[in-house]
Design a protein around this motif. Sequence first.
Motif, PDB file in Angstrom:
ATOM      1  N   ILE A  75      -7.053   4.902  -2.496  1.00 11.45           N
ATOM      2  CA  ILE A  75      -5.647   4.773  -2.972  1.00 11.45           C
ATOM      3  C   ILE A  75      -5.017   4.736  -1.853  1.00 11.45           C
ATOM      4  CG2 ILE A  75      -3.803   6.142  -4.078  1.00 11.45           C
ATOM      5  CD1 ILE A  75      -5.785   7.034  -6.096  1.00 11.45           C
ATOM      6  N   ALA A  76      -5.221   5.443  -0.591  1.00  8.10           N
ATOM      7  CA  ALA A  76      -4.196   5.559   0.543  1.00  8.10           C
ATOM      8  C   ALA A  76      -4.611   4.179   1.294  1.00  8.10           C
ATOM      9  CB  ALA A  76      -4.776   6.720   1.405  1.00  8.10           C
ATOM     10  N   ARG A  77      -5.507   3.537   1.174  1.00  6.70           N
ATOM     11  CA  ARG A  77      -5.617   2.350   1.839  1.00  6.70           C
ATOM     12  C   ARG A  77      -5.034   1.203   0.939  1.00  6.70           C
ATOM     13  NH1 ARG A  77      -9.456  -1.465   0.810  1.00  6.70           N
ATOM     14  NH2 ARG A  77     -10.778   0.120  -0.437  1.00  6.70           N
ATOM     15  N   LEU A  78      -5.240   1.235  -0.312  1.00  3.45           N
ATOM     16  CA  LEU A  78      -4.799   0.057  -1.048  1.00  3.45           C
ATOM     17  C   LEU A  78      -3.154  -0.025  -1.224  1.00  3.45           C
ATOM     18  CD1 LEU A  78      -7.380   0.141  -3.899  1.00  3.45           C
ATOM     19  CD2 LEU A  78      -6.971  -1.742  -2.155  1.00  3.45           C
ATOM     20  N   LEU A  79      -2.619   1.524  -1.380  1.00  2.00           N
ATOM     21  CA  LEU A  79      -1.031   1.449  -1.675  1.00  2.00           C
ATOM     22  C   LEU A  79      -0.200   0.647  -0.923  1.00  2.00           C
ATOM     23  CD1 LEU A  79       0.267   3.003  -3.734  1.00  2.00           C
ATOM     24  CD2 LEU A  79       0.582   4.927  -2.733  1.00  2.00           C
ATOM     25  N   PRO A  80      -0.428   0.637   0.377  1.00  2.00           N
ATOM     26  CA  PRO A  80       0.661   0.010   1.345  1.00  2.00           C
ATOM     27  C   PRO A  80       0.456  -1.545   0.910  1.00  2.00           C
ATOM     28  CG  PRO A  80      -0.548   1.642   2.736  1.00  2.00           C
ATOM     29  CD  PRO A  80      -1.124   1.522   1.224  1.00  2.00           C
ATOM     30  N   ASP A 127       9.763  -0.035   5.373  1.00  2.00           N
ATOM     31  CA  ASP A 127       9.794   1.506   5.885  1.00  2.00           C
ATOM     32  C   ASP A 127       8.519   2.156   5.208  1.00  2.00           C
ATOM     33  OD1 ASP A 127      11.772   1.209   7.446  1.00  2.00           O
ATOM     34  OD2 ASP A 127      13.602   1.768   5.890  1.00  2.00           O
ATOM     35  N   PHE A 128       7.800   1.414   4.299  1.00  2.00           N
ATOM     36  CA  PHE A 128       6.679   2.364   3.675  1.00  2.00           C
ATOM     37  C   PHE A 128       5.527   2.698   4.552  1.00  2.00           C
ATOM     38  CE2 PHE A 128       2.846   2.866   1.265  1.00  2.00           C
ATOM     39  CZ  PHE A 128       3.300   3.374   0.266  1.00  2.00           C
ATOM     40  N   PHE A 129       5.562   1.969   5.574  1.00  2.00           N
ATOM     41  CA  PHE A 129       4.283   2.185   6.499  1.00  2.00           C
ATOM     42  C   PHE A 129       4.855   3.388   7.406  1.00  2.00           C
ATOM     43  CE2 PHE A 129       4.017  -2.187   5.704  1.00  2.00           C
ATOM     44  CZ  PHE A 129       2.579  -2.486   5.325  1.00  2.00           C
ATOM     45  N   ASP A 175      13.724   6.107  -0.833  1.00  2.00           N
ATOM     46  CA  ASP A 175      14.895   6.240   0.092  1.00  2.00           C
ATOM     47  C   ASP A 175      14.804   7.850   0.462  1.00  2.00           C
ATOM     48  OD1 ASP A 175      15.951   3.790  -1.067  1.00  2.00           O
ATOM     49  OD2 ASP A 175      17.613   4.898  -2.087  1.00  2.00           O
ATOM     50  N   ASP A 176      14.664   7.767   1.931  1.00  2.00           N
ATOM     51  CA  ASP A 176      14.473   9.055   2.845  1.00  2.00           C
ATOM     52  C   ASP A 176      13.402   9.700   2.413  1.00  2.00           C
ATOM     53  OD1 ASP A 176      17.182   8.403   3.844  1.00  2.00           O
ATOM     54  OD2 ASP A 176      18.077   9.323   2.268  1.00  2.00           O
ATOM     55  N   VAL A 177      12.241   8.975   1.982  1.00  2.00           N
ATOM     56  CA  VAL A 177      11.053   9.855   1.708  1.00  2.00           C
ATOM     57  C   VAL A 177       9.974   9.490   2.839  1.00  2.00           C
ATOM     58  CG1 VAL A 177       8.936   9.662   0.425  1.00  2.00           C
ATOM     59  CG2 VAL A 177      11.089   9.351  -0.801  1.00  2.00           C
ATOM     60  N   ASP A 178       9.548  10.654   3.355  1.00  2.00           N
ATOM     61  CA  ASP A 178       8.617  10.688   4.538  1.00  2.00           C
ATOM     62  C   ASP A 178       7.329  10.911   4.137  1.00  2.00           C
ATOM     63  OD1 ASP A 178       9.236  13.382   4.113  1.00  2.00           O
ATOM     64  OD2 ASP A 178      10.159  13.999   5.792  1.00  2.00           O
ATOM     65  N   GLU A 179       6.985  11.623   3.015  1.00  2.00           N
ATOM     66  CA  GLU A 179       5.702  11.961   2.719  1.00  2.00           C
ATOM     67  C   GLU A 179       5.451  11.890   1.319  1.00  2.00           C
ATOM     68  OE1 GLU A 179       2.360  15.462   3.140  1.00  2.00           O
ATOM     69  OE2 GLU A 179       4.582  15.988   4.003  1.00  2.00           O
ATOM     70  N   LEU A 180       4.247  11.240   0.857  1.00  2.00           N
ATOM     71  CA  LEU A 180       3.704  11.375  -0.470  1.00  2.00           C
ATOM     72  C   LEU A 180       2.507  12.247  -0.769  1.00  2.00           C
ATOM     73  CD1 LEU A 180       3.703   7.325  -1.445  1.00  2.00           C
ATOM     74  CD2 LEU A 180       5.293   8.878  -2.051  1.00  2.00           C
ATOM     75  N   ILE A 181       2.774  13.112  -1.500  1.00  2.00           N
ATOM     76  CA  ILE A 181       1.555  14.112  -1.995  1.00  2.00           C
ATOM     77  C   ILE A 181       1.058  13.566  -3.235  1.00  2.00           C
ATOM     78  CG2 ILE A 181       0.958  16.373  -2.127  1.00  2.00           C
ATOM     79  CD1 ILE A 181       3.422  16.960  -0.687  1.00  2.00           C
ATOM     80  N   ILE A 182      -0.395  13.030  -2.900  1.00  2.00           N
ATOM     81  CA  ILE A 182      -1.064  12.707  -4.206  1.00  2.00           C
ATOM     82  C   ILE A 182      -1.968  13.613  -4.916  1.00  2.00           C
ATOM     83  CG2 ILE A 182      -2.457  10.897  -5.254  1.00  2.00           C
ATOM     84  CD1 ILE A 182      -0.948   8.810  -3.101  1.00  2.00           C
ATOM     85  N   CYS A 183      -2.019  13.783  -6.236  1.00  2.00           N
ATOM     86  CA  CYS A 183      -3.153  14.817  -6.449  1.00  2.00           C
ATOM     87  C   CYS A 183      -4.394  14.362  -6.577  1.00  2.00           C
ATOM     88  CB  CYS A 183      -2.675  15.087  -8.167  1.00  2.00           C
ATOM     89  SG  CYS A 183      -3.396  16.661  -8.644  1.00  2.00           S
ATOM     90  N   ARG A 184      -5.261  15.220  -6.585  1.00  2.00           N
ATOM     91  CA  ARG A 184      -6.811  14.886  -6.305  1.00  2.00           C
ATOM     92  C   ARG A 184      -7.401  14.266  -7.458  1.00  2.00           C
ATOM     93  NH1 ARG A 184      -8.531  18.188  -2.054  1.00  2.00           N
ATOM     94  NH2 ARG A 184     -10.713  18.065  -2.488  1.00  2.00           N
ATOM     95  N   ASP A 185      -7.013  13.362  -8.242  1.00  2.00           N
ATOM     96  CA  ASP A 185      -7.516  12.719  -9.434  1.00  2.00           C
ATOM     97  C   ASP A 185      -8.331  11.507  -9.113  1.00  2.00           C
ATOM     98  OD1 ASP A 185      -6.375  14.749 -11.205  1.00  2.00           O
ATOM     99  OD2 ASP A 185      -4.578  13.711 -11.066  1.00  2.00           O
ATOM    100  N   GLY A 186      -7.983  10.676  -8.141  1.00  2.00           N
ATOM    101  CA  GLY A 186      -8.913   9.517  -7.763  1.00  2.00           C
ATOM    102  C   GLY A 186      -9.282   9.563  -6.632  1.00  2.00           C
TER     103      GLY A 186
END
Length: 151
Positions: free
Chosen positions: A87-92, A100-102, A71-82
């Motif tokens: 990951i950014a292509r598969l997550l959606p 609203d995830f897009f 809810d009300d999230v506008d950015e995901l910051i993912i650590c540099r582990d993978g």
Amino acid sequence: MKIHIDISGQVSQKNYDSSLGCKRIDGVIKSVFLRKTTKKAIIKKYKGQVVNLVEKIHCILIYYCIRDILDDVDELIICRDGNFRRIARLLPLLFSEHKDFFKIKISQRRTGDKKSDGHYPALKTFRKKRYADKMISREMVEEKLFEFKRK
């Protein structure tokens, strides 16, 4: 609002448990735990059949960790582990029911930044699995893997 995501115990390391933690800027903390036996069984069964298996398992861990706190999230910051691009292509693909995830920006934590806010929950869960909000089972992973295949 931002969510910081970090993992302890890489998915590619089969002899270690994996835990993924996230922390939302307003203080909501969640974590999930994947046992090494479950991870070994999944990798053994699907290696060679599923393309980008490690990244897909990483995405599944992220899905189970953040699906309730978007809810009300506008950015995901993912650590540099993978592999961030995969990951950014598969997550959606996993969040198709969240319309609203897009709109959410997926970014990678920069090298010079301070430790990720998701690092502490992931490490705490990695050391003592009782802190996990959810234990990921083989059935949960397989269900979401089949969801990738449908798309």
